[in-house]
Scaffold this active site. Structure first.
Site, PDB file in Angstrom:
ATOM      1  N   CYS A  81       0.779  -1.203   0.237  1.00  0.00           N
ATOM      2  CA  CYS A  81       0.077   0.249   0.054  1.00  0.00           C
ATOM      3  C   CYS A  81       0.933   1.166   0.032  1.00  0.00           C
ATOM      4  CB  CYS A  81      -0.850  -0.152   1.093  1.00  0.00           C
ATOM      5  SG  CYS A  81      -1.816   1.698   1.413  1.00  0.00           S
ATOM      6  N   CYS A  84      -0.045   3.946   2.592  1.00  0.00           N
ATOM      7  CA  CYS A  84       0.279   3.529   3.990  1.00  0.00           C
ATOM      8  C   CYS A  84       2.008   4.056   4.255  1.00  0.00           C
ATOM      9  CB  CYS A  84       0.121   1.965   3.984  1.00  0.00           C
ATOM     10  SG  CYS A  84      -1.363   1.378   3.779  1.00  0.00           S
TER      11      CYS A  84
END
Length: 326
Positions: A81, A84
């Protein structure tokens, strides 16, 4: 109207009430001093332990139980991700900067699918919080730092005001860091008002005590001694005039009646049966739902305030409540 000279000596030890106020205030001062000086504080944690990796096996202990003493912010992330990779370092930095006011728990969704499903995570990064066993969503995506700070400040305020969570004491010497100097807060001119409240309690003037504590809190909402005193004075007001035998009979005859259990819990606490009061309301929370459940939970939190968040019986009951709520 409350009779001004009514004696409450048979209901509660007012000397113990005053001692509890002073003990809690001293405990808060000790925690602040320990955080300023660093090292040697009972239960102190290292800065590194403010950010933890959590899996399904450790969730109950590391998140649910810890949420009874400090708000736990959960960062759902994954290695693949990209957002993230922007958000996670920011949250880690803020966890260090906030110095124990919240704990950051990082959960890898690829390795912990069950937790992802339990929280209803639809996409990552996703940030939730658990406070006293209650889960709530905070935000999703890589939000701006200013927005994140505002959200964290609100979370911490709720934790303090509604659940009595004062955070963790951090020992910076564990990693050779310097503790930041806390901002000096000038003492407010509240000594006379607090003393007036205690005198009113001693005289059995509960209405006067309640008003005196409210006067302090109207100017200083975070005043620990006033919050504790108000909770105690309001408890005494609630039990005044109750027929103990009838209240206990009602509670025994109607176990599903939340109001009956709440009244009995108040009497339990005033009578010194702290564990009984907590256990009765935790059982009520477990058996009920909706408004009834919320009423039992709120009264339990109010009784936590009466006893004081540093009392080990409160810590134990918070953990039990967290298990019932989650």
């Amino acid at each position: 109207m409350q009779p001004r000279n009514m004696s409450m000596s048979g209901v509660v030890d007012l000397a113990a009430v005053k001692a509890a106020q002073e003990a809690k205030a001293k405990a808060e001062q000790a925690r602040a001093e320990a955080a300023r000086q660093g090292g040697g504080a009972p239960g102190a944690v290292s800065p590194a332990s403010l950010v933890i990796d959590v899996d399904e096996a450790g969730f109950e202990h590391e998140v649910l139980q810890r949420s009874a003493e400090v708000p736990v912010v959960i960062d759902f992330w994954a290695e693949w991700c990209e957002p993230c990779k922007q958000l996670s370092p920011l949250l880690e930095r803020l966890a260090q900067e906030y110095g124990g006011r919240f704990l950051l728990a990082k959960i890898d969704v690829d390795a912990n699918q069950m937790l992802m499903q339990q929280f209803g995570v639809q996409g990552i990064p996703a940030v939730f919080a658990v406070v006293a066993g209650q889960a709530l969503p905070l935000f999703q995506g890589a939000a701006p730092e200013a927005q994140i700070r505002q959200t964290l400040d609100q979370l911490i305020q709720v934790g303090e005001e509604r659940f009595g969570l004062t955070g963790l004491v951090v020992d910076p010497e564990a990693e050779g860091q310097q503790a930041p100097e806390p901002a000096e807060v000038p003492a407010g001119p509240y000594d006379a008002l607090l003393e007036a409240a205690v005198r009113a309690l001693d005289a059995g003037d509960l209405a006067g005590a309640v008003q005196a504590y409210k006067n302090v809190l109207s100017d200083d909402p975070g005043n620990t001694e006033a919050k504790l005193g108000l909770a105690q004075a309001e408890l005494l007001q609630r039990v005044q005039g109750l027929d103990p035998q009838q209240v206990r009979k009602d509670a025994a005859d109607r176990p599903a009646d939340v109001e009956a259990q709440i009244a009995a819990a108040d009497l339990d606490l005033v009578g010194g049966h702290v564990e009984d009061a907590f256990g009765r309301l935790i059982d009520a929370v477990k058996r009920t739902a909706g408004d009834d459940r919320d009423a039992a939970r709120v009264r339990l939190l109010e009784l936590f305030e009466v006893v004081g968040s540093d009392d080990p019986r409160v810590t134990t009951a918070r953990t039990a409540l967290a298990r019932v709520l989650f």
